[in-house]
Design a protein around this motif. Structure first.
Motif, PDB file in Angstrom:
ATOM      1  N   UNK A 110       0.861  -0.681   0.219  1.00 40.99           N
ATOM      2  CA  UNK A 110      -0.290  -0.069  -0.250  1.00 40.99           C
ATOM      3  C   UNK A 110       1.110   1.500   0.448  1.00 40.99           C
ATOM      4  N   UNK A 111       1.036   2.044  -1.039  1.00 36.57           N
ATOM      5  CA  UNK A 111       1.313   3.173  -1.001  1.00 36.57           C
ATOM      6  C   UNK A 111       0.690   4.432  -1.151  1.00 36.57           C
ATOM      7  N   UNK A 112       1.222   5.734  -0.301  1.00 36.70           N
ATOM      8  CA  UNK A 112       0.568   7.278  -0.574  1.00 36.70           C
ATOM      9  C   UNK A 112       0.501   7.981  -1.548  1.00 36.70           C
ATOM     10  N   UNK A 113      -1.049   8.266  -1.445  1.00 39.20           N
ATOM     11  CA  UNK A 113      -0.995   8.963  -2.980  1.00 39.20           C
ATOM     12  C   UNK A 113      -0.020  10.187  -2.945  1.00 39.20           C
ATOM     13  N   UNK A 114       0.288  10.663  -2.461  1.00 41.81           N
ATOM     14  CA  UNK A 114       0.693  12.054  -2.870  1.00 41.81           C
ATOM     15  C   UNK A 114       1.137  12.133  -1.010  1.00 41.81           C
ATOM     16  N   UNK A 115       2.262  13.570  -1.270  1.00 38.92           N
ATOM     17  CA  UNK A 115       2.848  13.815   0.044  1.00 38.92           C
ATOM     18  C   UNK A 115       1.987  14.388   1.646  1.00 38.92           C
ATOM     19  N   UNK A 116       2.271  13.871   2.117  1.00 42.96           N
ATOM     20  CA  UNK A 116       1.421  14.206   3.317  1.00 42.96           C
ATOM     21  C   UNK A 116       2.206  13.781   4.909  1.00 42.96           C
ATOM     22  N   UNK A 117       1.785  14.158   5.889  1.00 43.81           N
ATOM     23  CA  UNK A 117       2.511  13.810   7.027  1.00 43.81           C
ATOM     24  C   UNK A 117       1.158  12.833   7.706  1.00 43.81           C
ATOM     25  N   UNK A 118       1.342  11.279   8.500  1.00 39.74           N
ATOM     26  CA  UNK A 118       0.493  10.870   9.324  1.00 39.74           C
ATOM     27  C   UNK A 118       0.260  11.221  10.517  1.00 39.74           C
ATOM     28  N   UNK A 119      -1.262  11.422  10.757  1.00 36.79           N
ATOM     29  CA  UNK A 119      -1.267  11.717  11.414  1.00 36.79           C
ATOM     30  C   UNK A 119      -2.247  10.527  12.690  1.00 36.79           C
ATOM     31  N   UNK A 120      -2.076   9.517  12.438  1.00 34.15           N
ATOM     32  CA  UNK A 120      -2.800   8.266  12.888  1.00 34.15           C
ATOM     33  C   UNK A 120      -2.419   7.203  12.240  1.00 34.15           C
ATOM     34  N   UNK A 121      -2.117   6.200  13.486  1.00 27.59           N
ATOM     35  CA  UNK A 121      -1.549   4.496  12.886  1.00 27.59           C
ATOM     36  C   UNK A 121      -1.450   3.731  14.090  1.00 27.59           C
TER      37      UNK A 121
ATOM     38  N   UNK B 124      -6.923   4.538   5.284  1.00 24.79           N
ATOM     39  CA  UNK B 124      -6.260   2.969   4.287  1.00 24.79           C
ATOM     40  C   UNK B 124      -6.504   2.043   5.765  1.00 24.79           C
ATOM     41  N   UNK B 125      -7.433   0.945   5.818  1.00 23.38           N
ATOM     42  CA  UNK B 125      -7.891   0.845   6.773  1.00 23.38           C
ATOM     43  C   UNK B 125      -7.973  -0.688   6.408  1.00 23.38           C
ATOM     44  N   UNK B 126      -8.546  -1.931   7.205  1.00 29.30           N
ATOM     45  CA  UNK B 126      -8.250  -3.541   7.161  1.00 29.30           C
ATOM     46  C   UNK B 126      -6.394  -3.911   7.002  1.00 29.30           C
ATOM     47  N   UNK B 127      -5.334  -3.064   7.378  1.00 22.40           N
ATOM     48  CA  UNK B 127      -4.358  -3.833   6.760  1.00 22.40           C
ATOM     49  C   UNK B 127      -3.750  -4.386   7.558  1.00 22.40           C
ATOM     50  N   UNK B 128      -2.890  -5.382   7.597  1.00 24.35           N
ATOM     51  CA  UNK B 128      -2.249  -6.499   7.669  1.00 24.35           C
ATOM     52  C   UNK B 128      -0.899  -5.955   8.595  1.00 24.35           C
ATOM     53  N   UNK B 129      -0.184  -4.690   8.129  1.00 30.56           N
ATOM     54  CA  UNK B 129       0.955  -4.740   8.310  1.00 30.56           C
ATOM     55  C   UNK B 129       0.960  -3.177   8.551  1.00 30.56           C
ATOM     56  N   UNK B 130       1.755  -1.965   9.297  1.00 24.75           N
ATOM     57  CA  UNK B 130       1.810  -0.841   8.983  1.00 24.75           C
ATOM     58  C   UNK B 130       2.941  -0.751   8.550  1.00 24.75           C
ATOM     59  N   UNK B 131       3.492   0.200   8.284  1.00 25.76           N
ATOM     60  CA  UNK B 131       4.691   0.530   8.032  1.00 25.76           C
ATOM     61  C   UNK B 131       5.179   2.059   8.601  1.00 25.76           C
ATOM     62  N   UNK B 132       4.108   3.106   9.046  1.00 25.82           N
ATOM     63  CA  UNK B 132       4.915   4.170   9.389  1.00 25.82           C
ATOM     64  C   UNK B 132       4.172   4.621  10.840  1.00 25.82           C
ATOM     65  N   UNK B 133       4.530   5.430  11.350  1.00 17.92           N
ATOM     66  CA  UNK B 133       4.070   6.174  12.856  1.00 17.92           C
ATOM     67  C   UNK B 133       3.809   7.490  12.329  1.00 17.92           C
ATOM     68  N   UNK B 134       2.897   7.945  13.631  1.00 15.52           N
ATOM     69  CA  UNK B 134       2.393   9.173  13.949  1.00 15.52           C
ATOM     70  C   UNK B 134       2.880  10.289  13.416  1.00 15.52           C
ATOM     71  N   UNK B 135       2.924  11.183  12.681  1.00 13.50           N
ATOM     72  CA  UNK B 135       4.223  12.281  12.611  1.00 13.50           C
ATOM     73  C   UNK B 135       5.381  11.871  11.628  1.00 13.50           C
ATOM     74  N   UNK B 136       5.303  10.704  10.866  1.00 12.20           N
ATOM     75  CA  UNK B 136       6.154  10.451   9.679  1.00 12.20           C
ATOM     76  C   UNK B 136       5.596  11.176   8.849  1.00 12.20           C
TER      77      UNK B 136
END
Length: 305
Positions: free
Chosen positions: A218-229, A251-263
């Protein structure tokens, strides 16, 4: 005493008789006065000659300097004309850019460069505004024109800075628009009304369900800041990215989260893997786009196929 004379004797080397000459004193005085007068005139003439020669040399220097100054003044006039013409072109280009970018829209709260003269004034955007110079222009007049050019250049600089800020803002907006698919698969449920797979009730589906194999990137579709993970109820593992300008993606129903809030993430950055967590009937990605908190159809943002 007045008739006093002097005798001059001339003795020859041979046996010739001695010759005597009688010269009156007054004649000698007159002769001396004449010699003195001639010497005085000669001295005055010499001094006058050197003075004239000096003045002539100074005049030549002044003529050379005057010629140099005239040449420099002509160069200054030409440069003023060139700068004025350039500012005229910049002014027209500025107005074209503003027309193209709609910066004349008062709702944008951006100052539009003058396109029409104010009451009682003449239009500043004429081809000859700064180029009507004559060979009789004095340095004071040229200084006045230079002051006007300086003021116009300052105004143009401010206007172009405003345009630069606008384009930078647009660039940032484009970079923040979620314009690519977050995952590759097939859409099993579109945005809009649908039957809930658990209750069979007709409800509003606020995103897209993209079916893909478990673990698919799963890829980010544009630039931004992660506010929840993290976990979020029926959505299971969820990521929320704030892209600015009121745009957020979920982005929901993920099996794995590769980023954290603030990234901070860039468009195309790997952020997660497709899963089946939460309230889900199979591996898929639930993808939402919200603008100022209101759900939007993600398809209208996606530019790639």
């Amino acid at each position: 005493m007045a008739n006093k004379t002097y005798t001059v004797m001339v003795v020859s080397d041979h046996n010739a008789p001695v010759k005597r000459y009688h010269i009156q004193k007054s004649l000698i005085v007159q002769l001396a006065v004449g010699v003195a007068l001639v010497a005085s005139v000669a001295t005055g003439a010499t001094v006058h000659y050197f003075q004239v020669a000096k003045d002539a040399a100074e005049n030549r220097i002044l003529r050379d300097e005057n010629l140099t100054l005239r040449t420099q003044l002509k160069s200054v006039r030409e440069r003023i004309e060139h700068i004025g013409s350039t500012l005229d072109r910049v002014e027209r280009f500025d107005q074209k850019l503003r027309a193209v970018t709609m910066l004349s829209d008062p709702q944008r709260n951006l100052a539009m460069g003058p396109t029409e003269p104010e009451p009682g004034t003449t239009s500043p955007t004429t081809d000859t505004q700064f180029t009507q110079l004559t060979t009789n222009d004095k340095p004071e007049a040229l200084m006045g024109r230079l002051d006007k050019l300086s003021a116009e250049a300052t105004r143009q600089e401010q206007s172009l800075q405003e345009l630069q800020a606008y384009f930078q803002d647009q660039r940032s907006l484009l970079a923040s628009t979620p314009s690519i698919w977050p995952a590759r698969g097939w859409v099993t449920s579109d945005f809009g009304q649908r039957l809930d797979p658990y209750t069979a009730d007709r409800i509003m589906h606020q995103g897209l369900d993209i079916a893909a194999p478990h673990g698919k990137e799963v890829f980010s579709p544009s630039d931004g800041t992660v506010v929840f993970a993290g976990l979020e109820g029926g959505y299971g593992n969820v990521i929320v990215i704030d892209h600015g300008y009121g745009i957020k993606t979920r982005y929901g129903h993920l099996s794995k989260i590769l980023v954290k809030a603030g990234d901070r993430v860039k468009r195309g950055a790997l952020i997660a893997a497709v899963g089946n967590t939460g309230r889900s009937t199979g591996p898929h990605l639930h993808y939402e786009v919200r603008v100022n908190g209101i759900p939007q159809n993600p398809r209208k943002f996606i530019l790639s196929e």
